[in-house]
Write a protein that holds these residues in place. Structure first.
Motif, short mmCIF file in Angstrom:
data_model
loop_
_atom_site.label_atom_id
_atom_site.label_comp_id
_atom_site.label_asym_id
_atom_site.label_seq_id
_atom_site.Cartn_x
_atom_site.Cartn_y
_atom_site.Cartn_z
N LEU A 50 0.83 -1.21 0.00
CA LEU A 50 0.00 0.00 0.00
C LEU A 50 0.87 1.26 0.00
O LEU A 50 0.58 2.23 -0.70
CB LEU A 50 -0.92 0.00 1.23
CG LEU A 50 -2.10 -0.96 1.21
CD1 LEU A 50 -2.82 -0.92 2.55
CD2 LEU A 50 -3.06 -0.62 0.08
N ASN A 51 1.93 1.23 0.80
CA ASN A 51 2.81 2.39 0.89
C ASN A 51 3.50 2.66 -0.44
O ASN A 51 3.61 3.81 -0.89
CB ASN A 51 3.84 2.16 2.00
CG ASN A 51 4.73 3.36 2.22
OD1 ASN A 51 5.88 3.38 1.80
ND2 ASN A 51 4.20 4.38 2.88
N PHE A 52 3.94 1.59 -1.10
CA PHE A 52 4.61 1.75 -2.40
C PHE A 52 3.63 2.28 -3.44
O PHE A 52 3.97 3.17 -4.24
CB PHE A 52 5.19 0.41 -2.84
CG PHE A 52 5.93 0.47 -4.14
CD1 PHE A 52 7.14 1.13 -4.24
CD2 PHE A 52 5.41 -0.14 -5.27
CE1 PHE A 52 7.84 1.20 -5.44
CE2 PHE A 52 6.09 -0.08 -6.48
CZ PHE A 52 7.30 0.59 -6.56
N ALA A 53 2.40 1.73 -3.45
CA ALA A 53 1.39 2.19 -4.40
C ALA A 53 1.05 3.66 -4.17
O ALA A 53 0.89 4.43 -5.12
CB ALA A 53 0.14 1.33 -4.29
N ARG A 54 0.96 4.05 -2.89
CA ARG A 54 0.66 5.44 -2.58
C ARG A 54 1.78 6.36 -3.07
O ARG A 54 1.55 7.43 -3.62
CB ARG A 54 0.48 5.63 -1.08
CG ARG A 54 0.05 7.03 -0.67
CD ARG A 54 0.40 7.33 0.76
NE ARG A 54 1.84 7.46 0.94
CZ ARG A 54 2.42 7.78 2.09
NH1 ARG A 54 1.69 7.95 3.17
NH2 ARG A 54 3.72 7.89 2.19
N THR A 55 3.04 5.92 -2.88
CA THR A 55 4.18 6.72 -3.32
C THR A 55 4.15 6.92 -4.83
O THR A 55 4.40 8.02 -5.33
CB THR A 55 5.50 6.05 -2.90
OG1 THR A 55 5.50 5.88 -1.48
CG2 THR A 55 6.69 6.91 -3.29
N LEU A 56 3.83 5.85 -5.56
CA LEU A 56 3.75 5.96 -7.02
C LEU A 56 2.65 6.93 -7.44
O LEU A 56 2.85 7.77 -8.32
CB LEU A 56 3.49 4.59 -7.63
CG LEU A 56 4.66 3.60 -7.65
CD1 LEU A 56 4.22 2.29 -8.29
CD2 LEU A 56 5.85 4.19 -8.42
N MET A 57 1.49 6.81 -6.80
CA MET A 57 0.37 7.67 -7.15
C MET A 57 0.67 9.13 -6.81
O MET A 57 0.36 10.04 -7.59
CB MET A 57 -0.89 7.21 -6.43
CG MET A 57 -1.42 5.87 -6.92
SD MET A 57 -2.89 5.33 -6.03
CE MET A 57 -4.03 6.63 -6.49
N ASP A 58 1.29 9.35 -5.66
CA ASP A 58 1.64 10.72 -5.29
C ASP A 58 2.62 11.32 -6.29
O ASP A 58 2.52 12.49 -6.65
CB ASP A 58 2.25 10.75 -3.88
CG ASP A 58 1.21 10.49 -2.80
OD1 ASP A 58 0.00 10.52 -3.13
OD2 ASP A 58 1.60 10.26 -1.64
N GLY A 59 3.58 10.49 -6.74
CA GLY A 59 4.55 10.98 -7.71
C GLY A 59 3.91 11.34 -9.03
O GLY A 59 4.22 12.36 -9.64
N ARG A 60 2.97 10.50 -9.47
CA ARG A 60 2.28 10.79 -10.74
C ARG A 60 1.41 12.03 -10.63
O ARG A 60 1.37 12.86 -11.54
CB ARG A 60 1.44 9.58 -11.14
CG ARG A 60 2.26 8.38 -11.56
CD ARG A 60 1.38 7.18 -11.85
NE ARG A 60 2.17 6.02 -12.24
CZ ARG A 60 1.66 4.82 -12.46
NH1 ARG A 60 0.35 4.62 -12.33
NH2 ARG A 60 2.46 3.82 -12.81
N ASN A 61 0.69 12.14 -9.52
CA ASN A 61 -0.16 13.32 -9.34
C ASN A 61 0.65 14.59 -9.26
O ASN A 61 0.25 15.64 -9.76
CB ASN A 61 -1.00 13.16 -8.07
CG ASN A 61 -2.04 12.05 -8.20
OD1 ASN A 61 -2.44 11.72 -9.30
ND2 ASN A 61 -2.45 11.48 -7.09
N LYS A 62 1.82 14.49 -8.63
CA LYS A 62 2.68 15.67 -8.51
C LYS A 62 3.17 16.10 -9.89
O LYS A 62 3.27 17.29 -10.20
CB LYS A 62 3.86 15.37 -7.59
CG LYS A 62 4.73 16.58 -7.32
CD LYS A 62 5.84 16.22 -6.33
CE LYS A 62 6.72 17.43 -6.04
NZ LYS A 62 7.80 17.10 -5.07
N GLY A 63 3.49 15.10 -10.74
CA GLY A 63 3.97 15.43 -12.08
C GLY A 63 2.90 16.01 -12.97
O GLY A 63 3.20 16.73 -13.91
N LYS A 64 1.63 15.73 -12.65
CA LYS A 64 0.53 16.23 -13.48
C LYS A 64 0.08 17.62 -13.06
O LYS A 64 -0.73 18.23 -13.75
CB LYS A 64 -0.66 15.27 -13.40
CG LYS A 64 -0.40 13.93 -14.06
CD LYS A 64 -1.61 13.02 -13.92
CE LYS A 64 -1.36 11.67 -14.56
NZ LYS A 64 -2.53 10.77 -14.39
N ARG A 65 0.53 18.10 -11.91
CA ARG A 65 0.08 19.41 -11.46
C ARG A 65 0.62 20.50 -12.37
O ARG A 65 1.81 20.54 -12.68
CB ARG A 65 0.56 19.67 -10.03
CG ARG A 65 -0.14 18.81 -9.00
CD ARG A 65 0.47 19.00 -7.65
NE ARG A 65 -0.06 18.06 -6.68
CZ ARG A 65 0.46 17.85 -5.48
NH1 ARG A 65 1.54 18.52 -5.11
NH2 ARG A 65 -0.08 16.98 -4.66
#
Length: 304
Positions: free
Chosen positions: A269-284
């Motif tokens: 879960l932690n790894f998946a959250r990190t990936l999602m946070d990274g993708r969302n940050k790149g889309k901002r």
């Protein structure tokens, strides 16, 4: 009689809207009780249906208690803050099953209250269970918004008693199980896993996939040691024999491995959250010039 406000419905949020998360939790909380009631109505609980109900409600009280303790780790590790909305509901579910469990014990004693009191006073596992129930009642009574406001800073200190209550509930579970303690060992292992995460937070250890894997392995080892210690003290079985059983998969999978398996869900879960946070940050989108000028002020306000 005036209609109850929408906020009184347990499946609604504070704005009065239906919350899918709260509705699902509410239905999940009802499901075991309805299943037990249906099994009793269909005479499907064996020769001693009240005893089966007594054990079933007690076990579900323990399960919901640990589930309520899992809310904080899961909402942080999975970055799902809305989980906090169901923690109170889960806590009250624990109380409900605990009260039904006690009421069924009174029924099992043929409503002879003097015998009930005598048994609670003289049998240590019943004494421990009753103390845990009293603690749950105190936490339930003080869980309302009004009591939170009245108690102020004392409220968090009072509700930390839930950890002690969980220990008492698990000890009661062990003592009641007597011979086969596979289920109590498993739920104790999950409790150790959750408390291990809280220890990491208290000592400000980093929470990342690697440390969570170590936590899962440590909780599994602790579970195996608890099982070995219990059988050693209760029946004299050498600890090495019990520990060796954890490496023999020909008959069954010991509770320690189930704890490790569930514990490994946390780093995933932690790894998946990190990936999602990274993708969302790149889309901002990049902030406009005016927003960039206001950013230092915003940071200063957030730091206060």
């Amino acid at each position: 009689m005036p209609a109850l406000p929408a906020l009184s419905a347990p499946w609604r949020d504070r704005a009065g809207r239906v919350s899918g998360l709260k509705l699902a939790t509410f239905l999940f909380a009802l499901a075991p009780g309805l299943w037990l009631a249906g099994a009793y109505a269909m005479d499907a609980l064996g020769a001693k249906p009240i005893t089966a109900l007594l054990h079933g409600t007690g076990e579900w009280a323990v399960r919901f208690l640990l589930l309520s303790l899992a809310v904080s780790p899961l909402r942080r590790i999975a970055n799902y803050p809305k989980l906090i909305l169901v923690r109170r509901m889960l806590g009250l579910t624990v109380l409900a099953y605990g009260l039904i469990h006690f009421a069924l014990y009174v029924v099992d004693q043929n409503f002879v209250l003097t015998k009930v009191v005598s048994e609670i006073a003289t049998r240590i596992y019943l004494t421990i269970g009753f103390v845990a129930l009293v603690g749950l009642i105190v936490l339930g009574v003080t869980s309302t918004d009004g009591m939170i406001r009245r108690l102020g800073k004392a409220w968090p200190r009072l509700h930390k008693a839930v950890y002690t209550i969980a220990v008492l509930g698990l000890v009661h579970y062990f003592l009641q199980a007597k011979i086969d303690v596979t289920n109590p060992v498993f739920w104790t292992g999950l409790f150790l896993l959750l408390m291990g995460w809280r220890a990491m937070q208290r000592f400000r250890l980093p929470t990342n996939p690697l440390t969570l894997v170590v936590l899962a392995l440590a909780a599994g080892l602790a579970t195996a040691l608890v099982e070995a210690a219990w059988y050693g003290l209760a029946s004299g079985v050498p600890a090495r024999v019990v520990l060796a059983a954890n490496l023999d998969f020909s008959y069954t999978v010991r509770p320690a491995w189930w704890v490790v398996g569930l514990g490994l869900v946390l780093p995933v879960l932690n790894f998946a959250r990190t990936l999602m946070d990274g993708r969302n940050k790149g889309k901002r989108p990049a902030p406009a010039a005016a927003e960039r000028r206001q950013e230092p002020a915003r940071r200063a306000v957030a730091a206060q």
